[in-house]
Scaffold this motif. Structure first.
Motif, mmCIF file in Angstrom:
data_model
loop_
_atom_site.group_PDB
_atom_site.id
_atom_site.type_symbol
_atom_site.label_atom_id
_atom_site.label_comp_id
_atom_site.label_asym_id
_atom_site.label_seq_id
_atom_site.Cartn_x
_atom_site.Cartn_y
_atom_site.Cartn_z
ATOM 1 N N LEU A 12 0.712 -1.215 -0.145
ATOM 2 C CA LEU A 12 0.080 -0.035 0.078
ATOM 3 C C LEU A 12 0.742 1.128 -0.062
ATOM 4 O O LEU A 12 0.548 2.263 -0.732
ATOM 5 N N LYS A 49 -7.234 4.393 -6.274
ATOM 6 C CA LYS A 49 -7.992 3.703 -5.268
ATOM 7 C C LYS A 49 -8.739 2.412 -5.398
ATOM 8 O O LYS A 49 -8.428 1.488 -4.379
ATOM 9 N N ASN A 50 -9.237 2.214 -6.448
ATOM 10 C CA ASN A 50 -9.910 0.874 -6.917
ATOM 11 C C ASN A 50 -8.761 -0.143 -6.848
ATOM 12 O O ASN A 50 -9.208 -1.378 -6.527
ATOM 13 N N THR A 52 -5.840 -0.243 -5.403
ATOM 14 C CA THR A 52 -5.519 -0.377 -4.078
ATOM 15 C C THR A 52 -6.274 -1.367 -3.216
ATOM 16 O O THR A 52 -6.030 -2.416 -2.600
ATOM 17 N N SER A 53 -7.811 -0.972 -3.576
ATOM 18 C CA SER A 53 -8.745 -1.624 -2.872
ATOM 19 C C SER A 53 -8.943 -3.308 -3.162
ATOM 20 O O SER A 53 -8.987 -3.992 -2.471
ATOM 21 N N ASP A 54 -8.700 -3.363 -4.485
ATOM 22 C CA ASP A 54 -8.752 -4.895 -5.173
ATOM 23 C C ASP A 54 -7.449 -5.524 -4.542
ATOM 24 O O ASP A 54 -7.556 -6.499 -4.287
ATOM 25 N N THR A 56 -5.876 -4.747 -1.904
ATOM 26 C CA THR A 56 -6.118 -5.173 -0.717
ATOM 27 C C THR A 56 -6.757 -6.335 -0.181
ATOM 28 O O THR A 56 -6.615 -7.235 0.491
ATOM 29 N N ASN A 57 -8.128 -6.349 -1.054
ATOM 30 C CA ASN A 57 -8.934 -7.614 -0.725
ATOM 31 C C ASN A 57 -8.230 -8.878 -1.292
ATOM 32 O O ASN A 57 -8.458 -9.668 -0.550
#
Length: 154
Positions: A12, A49-50, A52-54, A56-57
């Motif tokens: 991240l 952001k998307n 990073t979110s993906d 992270t998931n």
């Protein structure tokens, strides 16, 4: 680094730094108006952001999978170890029971042998005692005869 050893926190931080650097370079090198640049930056920020979110998931899912897999593996190994310990303890108990039984038989045999030896020794002692008594009688008889022969020779 391989994907399995990737620390989500480091990932991240790298993603954020890369995004900031990319946005700065784009800002400095593009001949666009301020409004267009802001829209591009917002759009790129949403994309970052998307992603990073993906990521992270995905990291959480993989971490959960590995944790579950490791827990299952440890549980299986624990069960196998417990089974082996139970088997070994039963085998040891069986061996101890057999040794105890063998020792009991040996003690019984030794009791019988010791009684036989004691009886044999008793018999030998009695025989020896008779032999000694016989020898004493013979010596006394010879002494008596010797004394009688001296008495008649005088």
């Amino acid at each position: 680094m391989s994907e399995q050893n990737m620390n989500p926190k480091d990932f991240l931080i790298g993603g954020l730094i890369g995004g900031v650097i990319g946005a700065s370079v784009a800002f400095l090198l593009t001949p666009k108006s301020g409004r267009e640049i802001r829209q591009d930056i917002n759009q790129q920020a949403k994309v970052a952001k998307n992603k990073t979110s993906d990521w992270t998931n995905q990291a959480v899912e993989r971490g959960s999978y590995f944790a579950t897999s490791a827990a299952r593996s440890v549980s299986d190994q624990s069960t196998q170890l417990i089974d082996k310990i139970k088997t070994l303890s039963l085998s040891l108990k069986k061996d101890m029971d057999q040794l105890t039984e063998s020792a009991d038989y040996l003690m019984d045999d030794l009791d019988g042998i010791s009684e036989d030896i004691a009886a044999s020794v008793r018999q030998e002692v009695e025989d020896l005692q008779r032999s000694v008594e016989q020898l004493v009688k013979e010596v006394e008889e010879k002494e008596r005869l010797k004394n009688e022969n001296r008495g008649t020779d005088s």
